[in-house]
Design a protein around this motif. Structure first.
Motif, PDB file in Angstrom:
ATOM      1  N   CYS A  40       0.842  -1.197   0.000  1.00 50.82           N
ATOM      2  CA  CYS A  40       0.000   0.000   0.000  1.00 50.82           C
ATOM      3  C   CYS A  40       0.878   1.248   0.000  1.00 50.82           C
ATOM      4  O   CYS A  40       1.992   1.237   0.526  1.00 50.82           O
ATOM      5  N   HIS A  61      -0.290  -4.203   5.987  1.00 45.63           N
ATOM      6  CA  HIS A  61      -1.547  -4.242   6.744  1.00 45.63           C
ATOM      7  C   HIS A  61      -2.692  -4.838   5.931  1.00 45.63           C
ATOM      8  O   HIS A  61      -3.821  -4.870   6.387  1.00 45.63           O
ATOM      9  N   GLU A  62      -2.398  -5.288   4.703  1.00 50.32           N
ATOM     10  CA  GLU A  62      -3.486  -5.790   3.850  1.00 50.32           C
ATOM     11  C   GLU A  62      -3.347  -7.300   3.731  1.00 50.32           C
ATOM     12  O   GLU A  62      -2.602  -7.807   2.908  1.00 50.32           O
ATOM     13  N   CYS A 146      -8.653  -2.505   2.968  1.00 52.13           N
ATOM     14  CA  CYS A 146      -8.004  -1.201   2.742  1.00 52.13           C
ATOM     15  C   CYS A 146      -8.462  -0.539   1.446  1.00 52.13           C
ATOM     16  O   CYS A 146      -8.391   0.668   1.318  1.00 52.13           O
ATOM     17  N   ARG A 335      -3.310  -3.242  -7.651  1.00 52.59           N
ATOM     18  CA  ARG A 335      -2.580  -3.521  -6.429  1.00 52.59           C
ATOM     19  C   ARG A 335      -1.391  -4.438  -6.717  1.00 52.59           C
ATOM     20  O   ARG A 335      -1.435  -5.240  -7.639  1.00 52.59           O
TER      21      ARG A 335
HETATM   22 ZN   LIG Z   1      -3.516  -0.188   2.600  1.00 54.41          ZN
END
Ligand SMILES: [Zn+2]
Length: 340
Positions: A40, A61-62, A146, A335
């Motif tokens: 991210c 965090h994903e 997220c 992503r």
């Molecule tokens: Zn994120």
């Protein structure tokens, strides 16, 4: 287990590969084998020191993965369950529906170890179970919270979007943008996406976005006005922040809403306040997603309403450093997901 660790603040070289002990799930926790860990833009902000972390820390965090070990007192999840995680953990007594704002929250990859690793141990209540019938691969649920959940929250909970309204999505070619445009479509909104890149515009068109505006130094508000009969859009999903905010405020209709979900520029910004007052613009922040937003996001991925756009990379320090550089240069399409 293998992990990438952030050892200090600075360039991508502060990320190093380490062999560390696999965590043991404590009471109420489960051990998750990482299937996907999204990279991210926030990770690059933490790496550069714009957001403080407890160093050394495993970033990321994903997270999506499979439960492989269950700690004491966990009855809600079992070994073999597939799960998607919120990007933070929250105290168990946190008020339902406001998990994102709770005191005592710990952000993955900042306050506690994240998912640039083979395994992560987390409280079971920060996780949402993914049903057996799903259109999307497990690793793509890494960005359910997220990205998909953030867009859902911004549009549904904060903007209170109703079917038929028009939403402008900024930063539409990035990870958050590509998916928020799809969430908006799934909610029955007309989507105008703005991007600086012709290449990203083609991806957006292939995803069924109604109008794509490719803009240069002159901004995008004139073109957006033309597309809305001079009125402006009902809602702006401001995924970029500082660099596009002025144009967004000019693109929204009188009485419209501008929802701030992301900001790539941590410096203070100048805002023309007269514009906000004269148009009675609602400017609202929206912070990531709550458990119920994540549940909705998992549903949107599972039923195919949102098609995940991402690229897999292995858990290798060279690849991860390169992913950070791509994000910082604004060159990532969709992503980038670490799939160990
Ligand atoms: Zn994120």
């Amino acid at each position: 287990m293998k992990a990438i660790v952030q050892t200090g603040y600075g360039g991508p070289e502060v990320l190093v590969e380490r062999d560390i002990d696999t965590p043991t799930p404590g009471e109420g926790e489960v051990l998750v084998r990482v299937a996907g860990c999204g990279v991210c833009y926030r990770d690059t902000l933490v790496r550069r020191g714009h957001m403080r972390a407890r160093l050394p820390v495993i970033p990321g965090h994903e997270l999506a993965g499979q439960v492989v070990e269950v700690g004491e007192g966990v009855e809600e999840l079992n070994k073999g369950d597939n799960v998607a995680s919120l990007i933070y953990t929250f105290p168990k007594n946190c008020k339902r529906g406001e998990e994102n704002l709770c005191r005592g929250n710990q952000w993955l990859g900042e306050d506690r170890d994240g998912c640039y690793a083979e395994y992560v141990s987390l409280p079971h209540w920060s996780l949402v179970k993914i049903g057996a019938h799903s259109e999307a691969p497990l690793e793509s649920y890494s960005f359910a919270a997220c990205i998909v959940g953030t867009a859902y929250r911004a549009l549904k909970q904060r903007a209170k979007a109703v079917e038929g309204e028009t939403v402008l999505v900024t930063g539409a070619g990035g990870g958050l943008g590509l998916h928020s445009a799809q969430v908006a479509r799934a909610l029955g909104l007309r989507v105008i996406a703005v991007t600086r890149s012709e290449e990203k515009a083609r991806i957006l068109e292939s995803l069924g976005v109604d109008n794509v505006v490719v803009y240069g130094s002159g901004g995008f508000s004139q073109e957006v006005k033309k597309l809305t009969d001079g009125e402006g859009v009902d809602i702006v999903l401001e995924n970029v922040g500082g660099p596009t905010l002025d144009q967004s405020l000019r693109s929204v209709r009188k009485g419209g809403r501008v929802i701030l979900t992301g900001n790539v520029d941590p410096r203070p910004q100048q805002v023309l306040l007269g514009l906000v007052i004269l148009k009675e613009t609602g400017v609202l922040g929206s912070l990531n997603s709550t458990l119920s937003d994540l549940q909705e996001a998992v549903g949107l991925l599972s039923n195919g309403a949102v098609k995940p756009v991402y690229k897999r990379i292995p858990l290798s320090v060279d690849e991860v450093r390169q992913a950070h550089s791509l994000l910082e240069a604004g060159k990532a399409q969709g992503r980038i997901v670490i799939a160990p």
